[in-house]
Write a protein that holds these residues in place. Structure first.
Motif, PDB file in Angstrom:
ATOM      1  N   THR A  39       0.815  -1.210   0.048  1.00  0.00           N
ATOM      2  CA  THR A  39      -0.107  -0.137   0.007  1.00  0.00           C
ATOM      3  C   THR A  39       0.932   1.355  -0.024  1.00  0.00           C
ATOM      4  OG1 THR A  39      -0.092   0.079   2.445  1.00  0.00           O
ATOM      5  CG2 THR A  39      -2.019  -1.111   1.441  1.00  0.00           C
ATOM      6  N   THR A  40       0.230   2.265  -0.533  1.00  0.00           N
ATOM      7  CA  THR A  40       0.761   3.715  -0.406  1.00  0.00           C
ATOM      8  C   THR A  40      -0.206   4.507   0.552  1.00  0.00           C
ATOM      9  OG1 THR A  40       1.931   3.626  -2.567  1.00  0.00           O
ATOM     10  CG2 THR A  40       1.816   5.667  -1.511  1.00  0.00           C
ATOM     11  N   LEU A  41       0.373   4.951   1.563  1.00  0.00           N
ATOM     12  CA  LEU A  41      -0.444   5.442   2.602  1.00  0.00           C
ATOM     13  C   LEU A  41      -0.062   7.109   2.799  1.00  0.00           C
ATOM     14  CD1 LEU A  41       0.000   2.969   5.442  1.00  0.00           C
ATOM     15  CD2 LEU A  41      -2.061   3.204   3.748  1.00  0.00           C
ATOM     16  N   LYS A  42      -1.012   7.922   3.068  1.00  0.00           N
ATOM     17  CA  LYS A  42      -0.754   9.372   3.315  1.00  0.00           C
ATOM     18  C   LYS A  42      -1.339   9.696   4.621  1.00  0.00           C
ATOM     19  CE  LYS A  42      -1.538  13.845   1.420  1.00  0.00           C
ATOM     20  NZ  LYS A  42      -2.027  14.724   0.349  1.00  0.00           N
ATOM     21  N   ASN A  43      -0.616  10.333   5.616  1.00  0.00           N
ATOM     22  CA  ASN A  43      -0.888  10.809   6.824  1.00  0.00           C
ATOM     23  C   ASN A  43      -1.721  12.006   6.460  1.00  0.00           C
ATOM     24  OD1 ASN A  43      -0.888  12.257   9.427  1.00  0.00           O
ATOM     25  ND2 ASN A  43       0.828  10.838  10.005  1.00  0.00           N
ATOM     26  N   VAL A  44      -2.985  11.819   7.126  1.00  0.00           N
ATOM     27  CA  VAL A  44      -3.835  13.165   7.035  1.00  0.00           C
ATOM     28  C   VAL A  44      -3.516  14.226   7.757  1.00  0.00           C
ATOM     29  CG1 VAL A  44      -6.255  13.486   7.095  1.00  0.00           C
ATOM     30  CG2 VAL A  44      -5.569  11.187   6.702  1.00  0.00           C
ATOM     31  N   GLN A  45      -2.897  14.212   8.783  1.00  0.00           N
ATOM     32  CA  GLN A  45      -2.392  15.445   9.542  1.00  0.00           C
ATOM     33  C   GLN A  45      -1.222  15.889   8.958  1.00  0.00           C
ATOM     34  OE1 GLN A  45      -2.985  12.246  11.373  1.00  0.00           O
ATOM     35  NE2 GLN A  45      -4.096  12.993  13.473  1.00  0.00           N
ATOM     36  N   SER A  46      -0.105  15.235   8.704  1.00  0.00           N
ATOM     37  CA  SER A  46       1.058  16.061   8.061  1.00  0.00           C
ATOM     38  C   SER A  46       1.139  15.724   6.676  1.00  0.00           C
ATOM     39  CB  SER A  46       2.300  14.932   8.949  1.00  0.00           C
ATOM     40  OG  SER A  46       2.318  13.762   8.290  1.00  0.00           O
ATOM     41  N   GLY A  47       0.800  14.982   5.955  1.00  0.00           N
ATOM     42  CA  GLY A  47       0.816  14.889   4.460  1.00  0.00           C
ATOM     43  C   GLY A  47       1.879  13.875   4.060  1.00  0.00           C
ATOM     44  N   LYS A  48       2.414  13.248   5.150  1.00  0.00           N
ATOM     45  CA  LYS A  48       3.708  12.327   4.790  1.00  0.00           C
ATOM     46  C   LYS A  48       3.158  11.320   4.102  1.00  0.00           C
ATOM     47  CE  LYS A  48       7.120   9.533   7.491  1.00  0.00           C
ATOM     48  NZ  LYS A  48       7.563   9.290   8.484  1.00  0.00           N
ATOM     49  N   VAL A  49       4.083  10.865   2.945  1.00  0.00           N
ATOM     50  CA  VAL A  49       3.706   9.616   2.273  1.00  0.00           C
ATOM     51  C   VAL A  49       4.517   8.273   2.743  1.00  0.00           C
ATOM     52  CG1 VAL A  49       3.201   8.701  -0.025  1.00  0.00           C
ATOM     53  CG2 VAL A  49       2.697  10.944   0.363  1.00  0.00           C
ATOM     54  N   LEU A  50       3.921   7.293   2.913  1.00  0.00           N
ATOM     55  CA  LEU A  50       4.613   5.909   3.504  1.00  0.00           C
ATOM     56  C   LEU A  50       4.118   4.824   2.796  1.00  0.00           C
ATOM     57  CD1 LEU A  50       6.011   4.545   5.731  1.00  0.00           C
ATOM     58  CD2 LEU A  50       3.747   4.287   6.781  1.00  0.00           C
ATOM     59  N   GLU A  51       5.104   3.939   2.284  1.00  0.00           N
ATOM     60  CA  GLU A  51       4.810   2.680   1.544  1.00  0.00           C
ATOM     61  C   GLU A  51       4.997   1.637   2.690  1.00  0.00           C
ATOM     62  OE1 GLU A  51       6.432   1.765  -2.077  1.00  0.00           O
ATOM     63  OE2 GLU A  51       5.933   3.951  -2.969  1.00  0.00           O
ATOM     64  N   LYS A  52       4.001   0.752   2.795  1.00  0.00           N
ATOM     65  CA  LYS A  52       3.873  -0.248   3.861  1.00  0.00           C
ATOM     66  C   LYS A  52       3.301  -1.633   3.345  1.00  0.00           C
ATOM     67  CE  LYS A  52       2.594  -1.103   8.776  1.00  0.00           C
ATOM     68  NZ  LYS A  52       3.882  -1.626   9.089  1.00  0.00           N
ATOM     69  N   THR A  53       3.906  -2.647   3.694  1.00  0.00           N
ATOM     70  CA  THR A  53       3.131  -3.838   3.144  1.00  0.00           C
ATOM     71  C   THR A  53       2.650  -4.721   4.402  1.00  0.00           C
ATOM     72  OG1 THR A  53       5.148  -4.053   1.670  1.00  0.00           O
ATOM     73  CG2 THR A  53       3.919  -6.169   2.236  1.00  0.00           C
TER      74      THR A  53
END
Length: 185
Positions: A39-53
């Motif tokens: 998955t590609t996730l985006k933090n709603v508060q900070s806008g940071k993008v993270l890829e997590k399995t």
């Protein structure tokens, strides 16, 4: 709780105490080994993008978000005052809580406020707004719709690129998602 098999773009989950929105996902089933969801996730508060399995079928807490329709009533100092359209209670938000869409916020405008518990995550404006041009270079005879663009300042203070034929005092429709001119109103 939501299974990783049920991830779709727009689904909100809780990871490490903050809300993340699924932007993209890919269900992978290798020939050898167990399936997983990338998955590609985006933090709603900070806008940071993270890829997590995640392992296929793994459950994670789903964020319960509340959408409230509020009306922007006035600005007081650095805070914007909103009124809940159902309970008529007032709430205050700072410009940083509203984000970059603050440039299109006008008194009397209805917005959707997204909350997680008591914490405001984001403010959603309509996809387009109609605003009056308060300053731009005057249109000259011969300016056409297929020509270039020029900057125009609208009543909220935002600068938008508009066609050359737009003049001061006209009302224009603007896309709030990508700051584009959509047409005259």
């Amino acid at each position: 709780m939501i299974s990783s098999n049920d991830f779709r773009p727009g689904v909100s989950i809780v990871l490490d105490g903050s809300v993340w929105r699924v932007i993209d996902f890919l269900h992978v089933k290798p020939g050898k080994g167990s399936a997983f969801v990338r998955t590609t996730l985006k933090n709603v508060q900070s806008g940071k993008v993270l890829e997590k399995t995640f392992r296929a079928g793994e459950t994670v807490p789903q964020a319960t978000l509340e959408k409230i329709t509020m009306q922007h009533t006035y600005k007081e100092g650095d805070e914007f005052v909103f009124m809940d359209m159902e309970s008529y209670e007032e709430g205050r938000l700072s410009a940083s809580q509203i984000g970059d869409r603050v440039k299109y916020l006008k008194e009397g405008m209805e917005v959707n406020v997204i909350r997680w518990g008591e914490q405001v995550l984001e403010v959603e404006l309509a996809n387009s707004v109609v605003l009056e041009v308060i300053q731009t270079d005057p249109g000259v005879k011969g300016d056409t719709a297929t020509g270039g663009t020029k900057p125009a300042i609208v009543e909220t203070g935002a600068t938008v690129m508009v066609p050359l034929f737009i003049s001061q005092g006209e009302r224009i429709k603007i896309d709030t998602r990508d700051d584009k001119y959509l047409g005259r109103e």
